[in-house]
Design a protein around this motif. Structure first.
Motif, PDB file in Angstrom:
ATOM      1  N   VAL A 126     -20.434  -9.049 -47.627  1.00 14.66           N
ATOM      2  CA  VAL A 126     -21.101  -9.995 -46.729  1.00 14.66           C
ATOM      3  C   VAL A 126     -21.939 -10.982 -47.539  1.00 14.66           C
ATOM      4  CG1 VAL A 126     -22.882 -10.224 -44.939  1.00 14.66           C
ATOM      5  CG2 VAL A 126     -21.095  -8.488 -44.701  1.00 14.66           C
ATOM      6  N   ALA A 127     -22.655 -10.479 -48.538  1.00 11.11           N
ATOM      7  CA  ALA A 127     -23.470 -11.362 -49.381  1.00 11.11           C
ATOM      8  C   ALA A 127     -22.594 -12.392 -50.082  1.00 11.11           C
ATOM      9  CB  ALA A 127     -24.255 -10.537 -50.402  1.00 11.11           C
ATOM     10  N   GLU A 128     -21.421 -11.992 -50.540  1.00  8.95           N
ATOM     11  CA  GLU A 128     -20.496 -12.924 -51.188  1.00  8.95           C
ATOM     12  C   GLU A 128     -20.046 -14.004 -50.210  1.00  8.95           C
ATOM     13  OE1 GLU A 128     -18.251 -14.995 -53.809  1.00  8.95           O
ATOM     14  OE2 GLU A 128     -19.713 -13.445 -54.273  1.00  8.95           O
ATOM     15  N   VAL A 129     -19.746 -13.618 -48.984  1.00  7.06           N
ATOM     16  CA  VAL A 129     -19.357 -14.592 -47.958  1.00  7.06           C
ATOM     17  C   VAL A 129     -20.478 -15.597 -47.741  1.00  7.06           C
ATOM     18  CG1 VAL A 129     -18.907 -14.873 -45.486  1.00  7.06           C
ATOM     19  CG2 VAL A 129     -17.730 -13.081 -46.778  1.00  7.06           C
ATOM     20  N   MET A 130     -21.712 -15.124 -47.695  1.00  2.73           N
ATOM     21  CA  MET A 130     -22.854 -15.999 -47.447  1.00  2.73           C
ATOM     22  C   MET A 130     -23.070 -16.994 -48.588  1.00  2.73           C
ATOM     23  SD  MET A 130     -23.491 -14.997 -44.509  1.00  2.73           S
ATOM     24  CE  MET A 130     -24.966 -15.853 -44.056  1.00  2.73           C
ATOM     25  N   ARG A 131     -22.646 -16.631 -49.803  1.00  8.17           N
ATOM     26  CA  ARG A 131     -22.784 -17.532 -50.952  1.00  8.17           C
ATOM     27  C   ARG A 131     -21.734 -18.645 -50.940  1.00  8.17           C
ATOM     28  NH1 ARG A 131     -24.341 -12.642 -53.604  1.00  8.17           N
ATOM     29  NH2 ARG A 131     -22.213 -12.143 -54.168  1.00  8.17           N
ATOM     30  N   GLN A 132     -20.662 -18.464 -50.210  1.00  7.16           N
ATOM     31  CA  GLN A 132     -19.564 -19.427 -50.195  1.00  7.16           C
ATOM     32  C   GLN A 132     -19.792 -20.466 -49.089  1.00  7.16           C
ATOM     33  OE1 GLN A 132     -16.035 -17.061 -49.745  1.00  7.16           O
ATOM     34  NE2 GLN A 132     -16.320 -16.031 -51.684  1.00  7.16           N
ATOM     35  N   GLN A 133     -20.760 -21.314 -49.275  1.00  7.95           N
ATOM     36  CA  GLN A 133     -21.174 -22.258 -48.243  1.00  7.95           C
ATOM     37  C   GLN A 133     -20.136 -23.329 -47.935  1.00  7.95           C
ATOM     38  OE1 GLN A 133     -24.964 -23.771 -49.427  1.00  7.95           O
ATOM     39  NE2 GLN A 133     -25.985 -21.812 -49.189  1.00  7.95           N
ATOM     40  N   ASP A 134     -19.303 -23.689 -48.880  1.00 10.90           N
ATOM     41  CA  ASP A 134     -18.324 -24.750 -48.660  1.00 10.90           C
ATOM     42  C   ASP A 134     -17.012 -24.231 -48.079  1.00 10.90           C
ATOM     43  OD1 ASP A 134     -20.083 -26.638 -49.624  1.00 10.90           O
ATOM     44  OD2 ASP A 134     -19.326 -26.517 -51.677  1.00 10.90           O
ATOM     45  N   ARG A 135     -16.902 -22.936 -47.922  1.00 10.29           N
ATOM     46  CA  ARG A 135     -15.670 -22.335 -47.410  1.00 10.29           C
ATOM     47  C   ARG A 135     -15.598 -22.486 -45.891  1.00 10.29           C
ATOM     48  NH1 ARG A 135     -14.132 -15.959 -47.627  1.00 10.29           N
ATOM     49  NH2 ARG A 135     -11.921 -16.213 -47.203  1.00 10.29           N
ATOM     50  N   PRO A 136     -14.479 -22.978 -45.356  1.00 13.65           N
ATOM     51  CA  PRO A 136     -14.355 -23.093 -43.902  1.00 13.65           C
ATOM     52  C   PRO A 136     -14.437 -21.712 -43.222  1.00 13.65           C
ATOM     53  CG  PRO A 136     -12.645 -24.355 -45.007  1.00 13.65           C
ATOM     54  CD  PRO A 136     -13.321 -23.514 -46.058  1.00 13.65           C
ATOM     55  N   ALA A 137     -15.129 -21.659 -42.107  1.00 15.83           N
ATOM     56  CA  ALA A 137     -15.305 -20.394 -41.384  1.00 15.83           C
ATOM     57  C   ALA A 137     -13.960 -19.790 -40.996  1.00 15.83           C
ATOM     58  CB  ALA A 137     -16.174 -20.613 -40.154  1.00 15.83           C
TER      59      ALA A 137
END
Length: 110
Positions: free
Chosen positions: A43-54
């Motif tokens: 989850v923390a890794e997902v939160m770091r990927q701000q430019d990634r489309p949801a």
């Protein structure tokens, strides 16, 4: 009550909100998702990927759904293509992502 250190690899998520109709009147929606349960580190890794489309994230975690119907009222079988159609509605991918993040982990009980 004790906690077991064995966790399900999936999590059920309810997604609730509303969509305005042609007259501007909010029409509520409520549907369920079955998703892959991520670890805290994931989850923390997902939160770091701000430019990634949801939608890219959702395609990885969503495994099924319930209470999703076609215009004729018939249930729609889950597919990645169907998820993309659902999330093409402005704001829906964000609502679904927030619902997932709110439900994937532990919650404090009052």
């Amino acid at each position: 009550m004790a906690i077991k250190l064995v966790f399900s690899s999936t999590v059920g998520v309810r997604v609730k909100g509303s969509i305005n109709d042609a007259a501007g009147k909010p029409q509520p929606f409520d549907f369920g998702l079955t998703c892959k349960r991520l670890t805290q580190e994931e989850v923390a890794e997902v939160m770091r990927q701000q430019d990634r489309p949801a939608i890219d994230f959702l395609e990885e975690v969503v495994q099924g759904w319930s209470d999703v119907k076609a215009e004729d009222g018939q249930p729609v079988t889950y597919s990645v293509e169907g998820l993309r159609v659902l999330c093409a509605m402005p704001g829906m991918a964000l609502i679904v992502t927030r619902a997932y993040l709110a439900e994937v982990g532990a919650k404090e009980k009052n």
